[in-house]
Design a protein around this motif. Structure first.
Motif: not given
Length: 466
Positions: A163-164, A250-252, A261-262, A278-280
């Motif tokens: 998201g963004g 997966l959440i980016v 994300g947490a 979670v991918h950072v």
């Protein structure tokens, strides 16, 4: 000059020398098709080697290309195509915009180039041309170093989400979206923040409408990898569809939204849904930012740089002497903001309040506790973090009232009433040809006004000659 070009890149290190040259040949959109570890011609014909799915291993290279592209030209829309990087079965290069010029980073004959364009480009303009830009130099490795580090990270997921705000799509957004695409095999869901989530952002009045931002995101995604299913939706809170969809894997997130994300995983576990991996994605530094701008590449910086520029054409039918309307806008600035000054006046001493209300833990508990103590618990949002909108409303409304009282010798009630009947910032911005902001120092505002004055003079010279 071509509107749309395609760079066929076999060595990403060459991008640093090629892009400055290409911007002299391509005006609007530059597609980049990267072919790692292979020649595009074998025995005079284009061939794809048989490789396993390895999209994520190339993420660092893609990031580096976008990072450099952001320093070359602000007008050039660079798009790195991802389909063939993800799957060896993809051979045809699809682009939404017809390719008018193909640029090779090695020297090929006309026959070889024509064969490539005819057999493997699905969308070319009539009379599509090609050029060879072969520097014949030793192979640099600056853009390839990241690939070895990525080789161990090969995991991909059926359903990915991120998201963004995605205001005025820039290289930072493209990196975030591209990494999500590289890790996705079936469906990518993107949440785009709607109006009620924007008012804590710098110069939020200049943010593009949600529908326009959604269209831009979807257009980019469908361009770089048309094989996936995309769901790009408006969101009214930080969770969006993640709080209800059991199929996501997966959440980016970016480095500054890891906490988000947490929080997503917390609410999913509360609702009996599976926890998301979670991918950072690392933030990209803005090499040309000013002192009052953010150090990362951001939409905020882009909006700041719009101040003093022509946002829309003046009404040429209007014969008055005021072809421009100047709009004044406010909000909470990044860096050494007026919030920091406010806290220092409250006795906090020297306060490092860079993006003070962005996160519960930044810039630290000292500032956080001081704000809550002074303004009360009502200044917190549902997550326990500082509500930037509420804080901004308090600080800037008081500041505006005080300014009107001093300027017009009015009582506090009279000044508050006058401010209440004034048009909102949004109304002013929507009617303005040029917007300036007094958020920062006098010198910064002065530069905006000078920029506006220079553009006005150029406009008047242009109209006087027509």
């Amino acid at each position: 000059m071509a509107n749309t070009g395609l760079l066929v890149l076999t060595n990403p290190a060459r991008a640093t020398k090629l892009l400055p040259v290409i911007k002299e040949h391509v005006l609007k959109t530059l597609y980049i098709q990267y072919f790692p570890d292979r020649n595009i011609f074998i025995s005079g014909a284009y061939s794809l080697s048989s490789q396993k799915w390895k999209g994520p291993r190339h993420a660092q290279t893609i990031d580096n290309i976008y990072a450099f592209a952001s320093t070359v030209s602000s007008r050039l829309d660079v798009r790195v195509l991802l389909s063939s990087l993800k799957s060896p079965n993809v051979s045809i290069i699809h682009t939404k915009r017809p390719v008018e010029l193909v640029i090779f980073d090695q020297t090929y004959s006309k026959k070889e180039a024509d064969t490539f364009m005819q057999d493997y480009l699905s969308n070319t303009s009539m009379g599509c041309k090609f050029i060879n830009v072969d520097e014949n130099r030793e192979e640099e490795t600056s853009m390839e170093n990241g690939e070895d580090a990525e080789k161990g990270e090969e995991k991909v997921y059926k359903n990915v989400v991120l998201g963004g705000t995605f205001d005025r799509l820039h290289s930072g957004h493209k990196i975030l979206l591209s990494e999500a695409v590289l890790h996705c095999t079936e469906k990518l869901t993107v949440g785009v923040t709607d109006t009620n989530m924007l008012k804590s952002k710098i110069l939020w009045e200049l943010i593009e409408p949600c529908a326009k931002r959604i269209t831009a995101v979807k257009d980019f995604l469908e361009d770089v990898d048309p094989s996936l299913k995309y769901e790009v939706v408006p969101i009214s809170d930080m969770y969006g569809p993640t709080k209800d969809d059991p199929n996501m894997d997966l959440i980016v997130v970016s480095e500054e939204t890891v906490r988000g994300g947490a929080k997503v995983n917390e609410i999913r576990l509360q609702r009996g849904l599976s926890k998301l991996d979670v991918h950072v994605v690392k933030l990209m530094q803005d090499q040309s930012h000013d002192e009052h701008e953010e150090s990362k590449i951001s939409s905020s910086n882009q909006r700041i740089r719009l101040l003093g520029t022509r946002l829309r054409e003046p009404n040429r039918k209007d014969k008055s002497l005021r072809p421009y309307v100047i709009g004044l806008t406010g909000g909470i600035a990044s860096g050494k903001s007026s919030i920091a000054e406010k806290l220092e006046r409250l006795g906090a001493g020297h306060v490092n309040c860079d993006k003070i209300a962005h996160d519960l833990y930044a810039p630290g508990r000292e500032c956080y506790n001081l704000i809550v103590e002074h303004f009360g618990p009502g200044i917190l949002n549902s997550e326990g973090a500082i509500d930037r909108k509420a804080l901004g409303n308090i600080v800037f409304k008081k500041k505006a009232i005080k300014r009107v009282m001093e300027r017009n010798s009015l009582s506090e009630d009279e000044a508050r009433q006058r401010i209440t009947v004034q048009p909102s910032n949004v109304q002013q911005v929507n009617e303005a040809n040029v917007v300036v902001s007094t958020l920062w120092s006098h010198e910064v505002t002065q530069k905006q006004v000078q920029k506006a004055w220079d553009e006005l003079k150029a406009y008047l010279d242009e109209t006087s000659q027509s």
